[in-house]
Design an enzyme around this catalytic site. Structure first.
Site, PDB file in Angstrom:
ATOM      1  N   THR A  47       0.832  -1.205   0.000  1.00 61.81           N
ATOM      2  CA  THR A  47       0.000   0.000   0.000  1.00 61.81           C
ATOM      3  C   THR A  47       0.865   1.253   0.000  1.00 61.81           C
ATOM      4  OG1 THR A  47      -1.697  -1.175   1.260  1.00 61.81           O
ATOM      5  CG2 THR A  47      -1.820   1.221   1.240  1.00 61.81           C
ATOM      6  N   TYR A 110     -12.960  -3.981  -3.435  1.00 58.25           N
ATOM      7  CA  TYR A 110     -14.035  -3.518  -4.304  1.00 58.25           C
ATOM      8  C   TYR A 110     -15.069  -4.597  -4.606  1.00 58.25           C
ATOM      9  CZ  TYR A 110     -16.842  -1.184  -7.758  1.00 58.25           C
ATOM     10  OH  TYR A 110     -17.917  -0.656  -8.413  1.00 58.25           O
ATOM     11  N   TYR A 136      -2.917 -10.258   4.437  1.00 62.51           N
ATOM     12  CA  TYR A 136      -2.966  -8.843   4.809  1.00 62.51           C
ATOM     13  C   TYR A 136      -4.417  -8.458   5.032  1.00 62.51           C
ATOM     14  CZ  TYR A 136      -2.055  -3.764   4.387  1.00 62.51           C
ATOM     15  OH  TYR A 136      -1.963  -2.412   4.575  1.00 62.51           O
ATOM     16  N   ARG A 141      -9.575  -0.427   4.253  1.00 61.56           N
ATOM     17  CA  ARG A 141      -9.260  -0.121   2.853  1.00 61.56           C
ATOM     18  C   ARG A 141      -9.988  -1.025   1.867  1.00 61.56           C
ATOM     19  NH1 ARG A 141      -4.902   3.029   0.991  1.00 61.56           N
ATOM     20  NH2 ARG A 141      -3.687   4.024   2.641  1.00 61.56           N
ATOM     21  N   LYS A 164      -0.434  -9.987   8.404  1.00 60.15           N
ATOM     22  CA  LYS A 164      -0.274  -8.580   8.762  1.00 60.15           C
ATOM     23  C   LYS A 164      -1.650  -8.100   9.184  1.00 60.15           C
ATOM     24  CE  LYS A 164       0.759  -3.984   6.950  1.00 60.15           C
ATOM     25  NZ  LYS A 164       1.054  -3.152   5.747  1.00 60.15           N
ATOM     26  N   ILE A 206       4.993  -4.552  10.213  1.00 56.68           N
ATOM     27  CA  ILE A 206       5.252  -4.070   8.857  1.00 56.68           C
ATOM     28  C   ILE A 206       4.900  -2.595   8.898  1.00 56.68           C
ATOM     29  CG2 ILE A 206       4.610  -4.236   6.424  1.00 56.68           C
ATOM     30  CD1 ILE A 206       4.182  -7.236   6.875  1.00 56.68           C
TER      31      ILE A 206
END
Length: 295
Positions: A47, A110, A136, A141, A164, A206
């Protein structure tokens, strides 16, 4: 227990751009400064690296370049996630072929999917490679989070080694740890939760903060693992102002601005990301000065 990919602080690296491509000379400089600063692993094309705005050719080129620049000195973890499983497989296989040590694979965004879809998605990717995956989880997001029961299923795959966790909910992370034990290594995905997640058995972070403060982010983890928990916690608390400043606008706007202020030729942000608002930039400068990073 599966082999640990890294312990400590991995940097979620920015990508320096030019007006029409990647600034590979500056990327090399950033990587070398990170290694010199004690970073425990390089996370490329995540990202913070603005991978969502890269072309396929750029994405592949940056992964390959990072692997060649690092030359095995520390692990390179390639961000290869996508909302299209077939493309994530292709990119993951490419990353493995050019020397990536592990993959960071974000949940599909999405179009989203069900928890069964997550199991199928991650299993298909893990089946296609011979290097470990870091799941992740960043629902703020992507719009979809990984549930505890899904982690339990995915933890059974030999190539799915870690997560993560950036859901921001320590109670959920506690239940994740209780459910999977050592079958998944847990890394913090939030700089303001490094020490809390280490206290739940996490193995590192991270980190966006590591871009500007690699030595101290590494040191924070190191102190904790040495049993100096009060000192580690103090560092976490002391860095609260800079962490807040680095996230006062959507990542990576502030950290790329910070790196520019520190003398790196980071180049433009890729639209739709926009330049940092002046008031926020002043807050960022103040925090950088507070920590002796900016004169």
């Amino acid at each position: 227990m599966k082999k640990e990919i890294f312990q400590g602080a991995a940097v979620a690296l920015i990508t320096p751009f030019t007006e029409d491509g990647i600034n590979f000379d500056e990327l090399a400089r950033v990587i070398e400064d990170q290694i010199a600063g004690g970073t425990d692993a390089i996370v490329i094309t995540g990202t913070t690296g603005e991978s969502a705005t890269m072309t396929d050719a750029e994405h592949r080129a940056v992964i390959k370049f990072a692997c060649e620049q690092v030359k095995g000195r520390i692990p390179v973890i390639a961000g290869t996630g996508s909302n299209e499983t077939a493309y994530a497989i292709q990119l993951s296989q490419y990353a493995e072929s050019v020397g990536a040590d592990a993959l960071l694979v974000v949940t599909p965004y999405y179009n989203k999917c069900t928890q069964n879809g997550l199991v199928a998605h991650y299993t298909a990717i893990a089946d296609s490679v011979n290097i470990p995956l870091i799941l992740y989880d960043v629902p703020s997001r992507t719009g979809v989070g990984i549930q505890t029961e899904t982690y339990v299923k995915l933890a059974q795959h030999p190539n799915i080694a870690a997560v993560k966790e950036a859901n921001g909910d320590l109670s959920k992370i506690l239940r994740l740890r209780a459910a999977v034990g050592d079958a998944l290594t847990i890394y913090s995905g939030n700089d303001d939760q490094i020490i809390p997640i280490l206290s739940l058995g996490g193995k590192g972070v991270i980190s966006v903060l590591s871009n500007v403060a690699p030595q101290d982010t590494h040191k924070m983890c190191e102190l904790y693992f040495e049993g100096k928990t009060a000192e580690a916690a103090k560092m976490q608390i002391d860095y609260c102002d800079l962490i807040d400043a680095l996230f006062c606008e959507v990542n990576p706007i502030p950290v790329k601005t910070a790196m520019q202020l520190l003398g790196y030729q980071t180049g433009p942000l890729r639209m739709p990301l926009s330049p940092m608002e002046p008031a926020h930039e002043e807050k960022l400068k103040t925090a950088l000065r507070q920590h002796g990073l900016l004169k």
